[in-house]
Write an enzyme that holds these catalytic residues in place. Structure first.
Site, PDB file in Angstrom:
ATOM      1  N   ARG A  57      -1.508 -15.274 -45.602  1.00  0.00           N
ATOM      2  CA  ARG A  57      -1.465 -16.382 -46.541  1.00  0.00           C
ATOM      3  C   ARG A  57      -1.973 -15.883 -47.884  1.00  0.00           C
ATOM      4  NH1 ARG A  57       1.396 -18.396 -43.380  1.00  0.00           N
ATOM      5  NH2 ARG A  57       1.309 -20.464 -42.391  1.00  0.00           N
ATOM      6  N   GLY A  88       8.729 -14.217 -44.336  1.00  0.00           N
ATOM      7  CA  GLY A  88       8.395 -13.516 -43.104  1.00  0.00           C
ATOM      8  C   GLY A  88       9.009 -14.147 -41.876  1.00  0.00           C
ATOM      9  N   ASP A 109       4.257 -10.797 -49.297  1.00  0.00           N
ATOM     10  CA  ASP A 109       5.207 -11.852 -48.938  1.00  0.00           C
ATOM     11  C   ASP A 109       4.642 -13.223 -49.264  1.00  0.00           C
ATOM     12  OD1 ASP A 109       7.663 -12.847 -47.738  1.00  0.00           O
ATOM     13  OD2 ASP A 109       6.421 -13.532 -46.077  1.00  0.00           O
ATOM     14  N   ARG A 133     -12.766  -6.875 -29.196  1.00  0.00           N
ATOM     15  CA  ARG A 133     -12.213  -6.866 -27.840  1.00  0.00           C
ATOM     16  C   ARG A 133     -11.478  -5.541 -27.649  1.00  0.00           C
ATOM     17  NH1 ARG A 133      -8.895 -10.293 -30.847  1.00  0.00           N
ATOM     18  NH2 ARG A 133      -6.675  -9.772 -30.845  1.00  0.00           N
ATOM     19  N   GLY A 156      -3.850 -10.887 -33.936  1.00  0.00           N
ATOM     20  CA  GLY A 156      -3.309 -11.866 -33.013  1.00  0.00           C
ATOM     21  C   GLY A 156      -1.891 -11.485 -32.645  1.00  0.00           C
ATOM     22  N   GLY A 198       0.293 -20.464 -38.484  1.00  0.00           N
ATOM     23  CA  GLY A 198      -0.976 -21.050 -38.891  1.00  0.00           C
ATOM     24  C   GLY A 198      -0.909 -22.564 -38.887  1.00  0.00           C
ATOM     25  N   HIS A 227       7.851 -15.313 -49.495  1.00  0.00           N
ATOM     26  CA  HIS A 227       7.383 -15.954 -48.265  1.00  0.00           C
ATOM     27  C   HIS A 227       8.542 -16.170 -47.284  1.00  0.00           C
ATOM     28  CE1 HIS A 227       4.166 -18.865 -46.451  1.00  0.00           C
ATOM     29  NE2 HIS A 227       4.771 -18.132 -45.526  1.00  0.00           N
ATOM     30  N   ARG A 273     -11.382 -11.491 -35.689  1.00  0.00           N
ATOM     31  CA  ARG A 273     -12.617 -12.263 -35.827  1.00  0.00           C
ATOM     32  C   ARG A 273     -13.703 -11.771 -34.883  1.00  0.00           C
ATOM     33  NH1 ARG A 273     -11.826 -18.519 -35.006  1.00  0.00           N
ATOM     34  NH2 ARG A 273     -11.130 -17.702 -32.986  1.00  0.00           N
TER      35      ARG A 273
END
Length: 317
Positions: A232, A281, A255, A176, A150, A76, A279, A173
Site C-alpha cells: 500500500r 497488481g 505499484d 516463524r 504472508g 487487505g 496499482h 510481524r
C-alpha cells in the site's frame, strides 16, 4: 431472519452460488452506485465492491444492522476498517486470500526485472531511436528482502527461486520458520536492510506498518538498492523516498503510491530511477474467475453453517 446478500457482480455470472430459494438468500447486485439495491438493514453478507475506494466500501455499513459477514475482494481490509467499529459484535471480516497472490507476485517480479535490467531506459531509447546498449544489473546473485511474508510475500518468493538469487530474507510481524528458512520479526529490519540489493514490500497496511518505510528505513538500505512496493502506498513516506530518489542513491518500482491515484504534476512522476505502475497488481484476467470462486465457496459455507475461510477480523461491537 433477514437474508439479503450484496454482491458486486450479477449473481447469474457466478457459477456455484448456493441456490437462492434453497438457501433462503436474496441476491442483490451493488457495485458502488449511488442507489442501494435494497434496504442495507436486511443484508447479512456484504461482498465489498472492488477498486471503488474506501468511501464507497464503508458507505452502507452504518445501516447494515443485520450484517454477519464482510467479504473483501482485496488482500487487505484497510479500506473497510474505518466502518467496522460501528458494526454489531461478532461480524466476520474475510479477505481475498487466494485471489491476488499470483497476479501480484507476477507484477512484483516484472517490476524488479524491468527496473534492474533497464527496461524503462530501453523504452525511452526506442521512442528516441537511440541504441542504449551496455551492462545492466541482473537479479541473479542479488540479495532480496521480502517485507511481509504472508500469502503474497510467499508467492513472490516462489517466483524468485528460478532467478538464482544469492539470498532471500523474509520479514513479518512475528518470527516463524518456513520450509525455505526463517521469517524474521519486524524488529530485525534494521540489521537486514543493509544487506539487501532489492527490498520488496508486501505487507498489509496497519497502524504498525503505516509509514514503516521512513527516512530511517531508507537510510539503512545500501547504496543503489531497489525498493519495490506492491503493498500500500501509505507504507512508504513519499517525501523521504523522493529525497533518496532525487539524490540518486536508491531506485524504486511502485505499484502503489501515496497519494493515490498519483496526481499530474506530482514530483514522483519524474523522479530519477523510479518506475510506476497504476496499482494493477491484482487487476488481471485472473481476478474475475478467482473472485467468483471465492464468493461461491464462501457463500456455500455460510449457507451450510460451516466456518468461513480467510477470517482476519471479528468485530467487538
Amino acid at each position: 431472519m433477514t437474508t439479503d446478500v450484496w454482491l458486486p457482480f450479477e449473481a447469474d455470472e457466478i457459477q456455484g452460488l448456493p441456490d437462492a430459494s434453497k438457501a433462503g438468500f436474496a441476491y442483490r447486485h451493488w457495485d458502488g452506485g449511488a442507489d442501494f439495491p435494497a434496504d442495507p438493514a436486511d443484508c447479512v453478507f456484504y461482498a465489498v465492491p472492488y477498486m471503488k475506494g474506501g468511501e464507497v466500501a464503508v458507505r452502507p455499513l452504518p445501516a447494515m444492522t443485520s450484517l454477519r459477514v464482510v467479504q473483501t475482494l482485496t488482500a487487505g481490509i484497510d479500506h473497510v476498517q474505518p466502518g467496522l467499529p460501528g458494526l454489531a459484535p461478532g461480524v466476520q471480516v474475510c479477505n481475498a486470500r487466494g485471489v491476488h497472490e499470483a497476479s501480484t507476485a507476477e507484477l512484483a517480479l516484472t517490476l524488479i526485472l524491468a527496473s534492474l535490467r533497464g527496461v524503462p531506459r530501453f523504452v525511452e531509447g526506442q521512442r528516441r531511436q537511440e541504441w542504449r546498449s551496455g551492462f545492466y544489473p541482473a537479479l541473479a546473485d542479488k540479495s532480496v528482502l521480502i517485507v511481509g511474508h504472508g500469502a503474497i510475500g510467499s508467492a513472490v518468493e516462489d517466483r524468485l527461486t528460478p532467478f538464482e538469487c544469492a539470498r532471500v530474507a523474509r520479514v513479518a510481524r512475528s518470527a516463524r520458520d518456513t520450509e525455505r528458512g526463517p521469517v524474521h520479526p519486524l524488529t530485525e529490519l534494521p540489521a537486514l536492510l543493509p544487506e539487501a540489493d532489492v527490498v520488496v514490500l508486501c505487507t498489509p497496511l496497519t497502524e504498525d506498518t503505516r509509514g514503516l518505510v521512513d527516512a530511517g528505513f531508507l537510510a539503512r538500505m545500501k547504496d543503489g538498492a531497489l525498493l519495490v512496493n506492491v503493498a500500500r502506498g501509505s507504507v512508504v513516506d513519499t517525501a523521504a523516498l523522493l529525497t533518496e530518489l532525487e539524490s540518486g542513491r536508491l531506485i524504486a518500482a511502485l505499484d502503489v503510491t501515496d497519494p493515490e491515484p498519483l496526481p499530474a504534476g506530482h514530483p514522483l512522476w519524474h523522479a530519477p530511477g523510479v518506475l510506476i505502475s497504476p496499482h494493477v497488481g491484482g487487476s488481471t484476467s485472473a481476478f474475475l474467475p478467482r473472485a467468483h470462486r471465492l464468493l461461491a465457496a464462501q457463500l456455500t459455507r455460510f449457507a451450510e453453517g460451516r466456518p468461513l475461510d480467510n477470517v482476519v477480523h471479528r468485530t467487538a461491537g
